[in-house]
Design an enzyme around this catalytic site. Structure first.
Site, PDB file in Angstrom:
ATOM      1  CG  LEU B  95      72.934 -25.874  73.836  1.00 33.40           C
ATOM      2  CD1 LEU B  95      74.129 -25.460  74.671  1.00 33.40           C
ATOM      3  CD2 LEU B  95      71.769 -24.917  74.072  1.00 33.40           C
ATOM      4  CD  GLU B  97      74.355 -32.698  64.678  1.00 34.83           C
ATOM      5  OE1 GLU B  97      73.151 -32.554  64.954  1.00 34.83           O
ATOM      6  OE2 GLU B  97      74.948 -33.788  64.692  1.00 34.83           O
ATOM      7  CB  SER B  99      82.016 -30.266  60.713  1.00 34.32           C
ATOM      8  OG  SER B  99      82.993 -29.670  61.535  1.00 34.32           O
ATOM      9  CE1 TYR B 100      85.934 -32.020  67.223  1.00 30.56           C
ATOM     10  CE2 TYR B 100      85.184 -30.039  66.101  1.00 30.56           C
ATOM     11  CZ  TYR B 100      85.855 -30.640  67.143  1.00 30.56           C
ATOM     12  OH  TYR B 100      86.446 -29.883  68.110  1.00 30.56           O
ATOM     13  CB  ALA B 101      81.522 -31.632  68.246  1.00 26.10           C
ATOM     14  CB  THR B 102      76.177 -33.057  68.812  1.00 22.54           C
ATOM     15  OG1 THR B 102      76.337 -33.807  67.611  1.00 22.54           O
ATOM     16  CG2 THR B 102      74.768 -32.523  68.877  1.00 22.54           C
ATOM     17  CB  VAL B 103      77.198 -27.962  71.451  1.00 26.38           C
ATOM     18  CG1 VAL B 103      77.372 -27.307  72.818  1.00 26.38           C
ATOM     19  CG2 VAL B 103      78.498 -27.874  70.661  1.00 26.38           C
ATOM     20  CG  ASP B 210      87.048 -20.892  62.771  1.00 25.04           C
ATOM     21  OD1 ASP B 210      86.765 -20.210  61.762  1.00 25.04           O
ATOM     22  OD2 ASP B 210      86.328 -21.814  63.199  1.00 25.04           O
TER      23      ASP B 210
END
EC number: 2.7.11.22
Lengths: 334, 423
Positions: B95, B97, B99-103, B210
């Site tokens: 779904l 990407e 900076s520290y994770a991919t969904v 944020d």
């Protein structure tokens, strides 16, 4: 033994009000001998020898001003006051409701190797360590809570207890500090006894075991909250409130290290530390401890033990206090 | 005496050379006589003689090369997750990407429900990322219809996966799909839900820090959920140490842009104002193109360049240099965003949120009682935390302009799956 020493002249704790104008007692009132110790610690940052591995990361350890901020008496910022006015009550209710859930029950009961003494030694070491890095008192409180709750789940060998200590500090700092320490720095603190892999593995184990339940209510929060409540009261004396908070923080630090205080909830410890600080500083308008909803009996019991703790640690207490506070309170109880 | 005791070579605790002798703290414990937890063996002696209490580090570890970590008789290791099995979810398409994770979109093998899998790479260097620790630990305590629900945490050696309820779009995509401003009734429902979620976290001592349209998830029924708590943190007071690098520039309040680190819940409220204007007008409120200076210029052009009268203390902010800013006078918001004038009380609410002086910003709780919302059914203010506003009769999403019954186009497939996974 040591227990007996402080009994003489111990005041009845709750609601004692002295009228002596000891307030604003300055250095002139103290003999040079008495002054020697607190002054020696006046600028902790400057005395640090070669900082751990000369990291480029936050040079906080060398900024004396930052160090004192963790225990210092900063007046509350107007914005804080305004936000406390909006939300303070609900923050307090929420944290008070949750503190039981996060309270570690007898963490050493099933530890074959970790003793109360070892725990005391570890936390006594973590206190200057967290100050060395310029971390907040909040981080220290979270680290100790994580440590204790992990101990309730897992037997720990004595020789990795220090690793557990730095790892819980690491996790706490990741929660609340802008610049958490580097793994390398933490390993150096333990004289490189442990490996990078060991620390990261232990971090995973802790997070797993505690299922990421890390946001524990802390003594630090309750100290801030009760200080705010006191500032809002119409007869508030901001000077007294801030000094009491600074001294109470020092007392609270000591209490973290003593396993005997593990049974007390953070909110109870916070209100009692403030109460004791008011007594030690002979404040004219001390905090009304009943704001905390604890009974007289419970408050008195906790206060008595804190009093004992403070008299046992007359040597250590000045080390955890901002100099101006330790000057004032050091010898008043003698 | 106290500090001297702790430096013996036989100590379990390795001492830090960098901490000078006179800063070392050695807390003397109060006696164990009142301590019901203590084991009775020899504890009483120990206040002054701790050497015998500690297991000698040197002797206990000499000759043992095995990693100390193995000494934990812990039944779980990082490789055998205690909770959340990695194989209980099927990974579907990616779904997004970060900076520290991919969904990824995922599906539970147990009950077939759709989920969002946020897969966080565990970097070797510094262990578990702080963003993951904050997001997981904060979300664990939050159960609210307008906060994305964390179902599960899967921790393996290489990755940490946060399993969230699946919500099929976000406000940013939704506004892209419906350019030119959203249906005014929908704006009201979205804003109400945003404020409800924020009020909930603010009351729990948590700042989001944020806020932006990408972080507001929108379900097929119009439910809005706050997501991405990676920068959020439990507010600790005093908050002097906040980094001033947290909020995406467009939604960043002027006090933070000017270098203030004294921010608090009002930080999030500025973002609410920006998002409100953007939903109504169809364009970002302050789409700065270059840098902080440009972002501030855009704000002052509408709200007026602040001075000590309109904003006490502004001159002492680190980056405030009066000579660097053109002197603008404050305008009516409708001059900048004309669609605010089409809806009753919208301009007033927006102006109370978009206050340069942080103290003047409306709180989330107060904003919920603003007249702008007065035509909504009263029951919306009585909902329990986990009840959706759409559980109240007659509250529903309106079709956006140019939209017939095919409300969500291609996303309809997921929409069906979604309706059974809610809470």
């Amino acid at each position: 033994m040591v227990t007996t020493s402080p009994a003489e002249g111990r005041p009845s704790a709750v609601g004692r009000r002295r009228r002596t104008p000891a307030k604003r007692q300055r250095a002139e009132d103290v003999t040079p001998e008495e002054r020697a110790e607190p002054q020696g610690s006046a600028e902790p940052g400057l005395q640090l020898r070669a900082p751990v591995k000369k990291s480029k990361a936050p040079p906080v350890g060398r900024v004396a001003g930052r160090l004192s901020s963790s225990g210092g008496c900063q007046p509350m910022h107007p914005l804080e006051l305004r936000v406390f006015r909006d939300y303070g009550q609900s923050w307090y209710r929420f944290r008070k409701e949750r503190e039981g859930k996060f309270h570690p029950l007898d963490p050493l009961a099933r530890q074959p190797q970790v003793t109360a003494e070892a725990r005391c030694k570890l936390i006594s070491w973590l206190i200057p360590v967290h100050k060395h890095f310029g971390f907040s008192f909040e981080s220290l409180c979270l680290a100790v809570n994580t440590l204790d709750r992990f101990l309730t789940t897992t037997p720990v060998a004595a020789d990795c207890f220090q690793l557990l200590g730095v790892t819980t500090l690491f996790i706490a700092c990741k929660q609340v500090e802008v610049h958490p320490p580097k793994v390398k720095q933490l390993l150096a603190l333990c004289c490189d006894t442990f490996s990078h892999q060991q620390l990261c593995n232990l971090e995973c184990i802790i997070l797993n075991k505690l299922r990421f339940n890390l946001a524990a209510p802390t003594i630090n929060f309750f100290l801030e909250y009760f200080t705010y409540v006191r500032m809002e009261a119409c007869e508030a004396d901001a000077w007294e409130a801030n000094n009491a908070k600074a001294l109470a923080k020092g007392v609270a630090e000591l209490s973290l290290a003593d396993y005997a205080f593990n049974k007390y909830m953070p909110s109870l410890l916070a209100v009692c530390c403030l109460g004791l600080a008011d007594q030690m500083l002979h404040h004219q308008r001390p905090l009304d401890l009943h704001l905390s909803d604890y009974s007289e009996e419970i408050l008195q019991d906790c206060l008595d033990k804190l009093h004992l703790l403070v008299s046992l640690n007359e040597d250590s207490l000045p080390l955890v206090l901002p100099p101006e506070i330790s000057e004032q309170c050091l010898h008043v109880d003698k | 005496m106290s500090t001297r005791n702790c430096q013996g070579m036989d100590s379990v605790i390795k001492h830090l050379d960098t901490i000078p002798e006179d800063k070392k703290v050695r807390v003397q414990r109060t006696q164990s006589t009142f301590d019901p937890f203590e084991k009775p063996n020899n504890q009483v002696k120990r206040v002054h003689s701790e050497n015998n209490a500690c297991i000698n580090f040197k002797t206990s570890s000499t000759g043992k090369e095995s990693p100390k970590i193995r000494r934990h008789s812990s039944p779980s290791s990082p490789t055998s997750p205690k909770f959340g099995k990695a194989d209980s979810y099927e990974k579907l398409e990616k779904l997004g990407e970060g900076s520290y994770a991919t969904v990824y979109k995922g599906k539970s093998k147990v009950n077939g429900k759709l989920v969002a899998l946020k897969v966080i790479r565990l970097q070797e260097e510094e262990g578990t990322p702080f963003t993951a620790i904050r997001e997981a630990s904060l979300l664990k305590g939050l159960k609210h219809a307008n906060i994305v629900l964390l179902h599960d945490i899967i921790h393996t050696k290489e990755t940490l996966t946060l399993v969230f309820e699946f919500v099929h779009t976000d406000l940013c995509q939704y506004m892209d799909k419906h350019p030119g401003g959203l249906h005014p009734e929908n704006v009201k429902l979205f804003l109400f839900q945003l404020l409800r979620g924020l009020s909930y976290i603010h009351q729990r001592y948590i700042l989001h820090r944020d806020l932006k349209p990408q972080n507001l998830l929108i379900s097929d029924t119009g439910e809005l959920k706050l997501a991405d708590f990676g920068l959020a943190r439990a507010k600790s007071v005093p908050s002097h140490t906040y980094s001033n690098e947290v909020v995406t520039l467009w939604y960043r309040p002027p006090d933070v842009l000017l270098g203030s680190t004294e921010y608090s819940t009002c930080l999030d409220m500025w973002g609410v104002g920006c998002i409100f204007v953007e939903m109504i007008q169809g364009v970002a409120a302050f789409p700065g193109m270059k840098d902080i200076q440009d972002q501030l210029e855009r704000i002052f052009l509408v709200l007026g360049t602040p001075n000590e009268d309109t904003w006490p203390g502004v001159h002492s902010l680190p980056h405030f240099k009066p000579e660097r800013f053109t002197q603008y006078s404050a305008k009516n918001l409708r001059q900048a965003w004309n669609k605010l004038s089409y809806v009753n009380h919208a301009e007033d609410l927006a102006s109370k949120l978009l206050q340069c002086f942080p103290k003047n910003r409306l709180s989330a709780q107060a904003a919920l009682s603003h007249e702008y919302f007065s035509d909504l059914p009263p029951r919306l203010w009585e909902l329990t935390d986990m009840s959706s506003i759409f559980s109240v009769s007659n509250v529903r999403l309106h079709p956006e302009a140019g939209e017939s019954m095919k409300v969500f186009g291609k996303n309809n497939i997921y929409g069906k799956g979604l309706s059974n996974i809610k809470h």
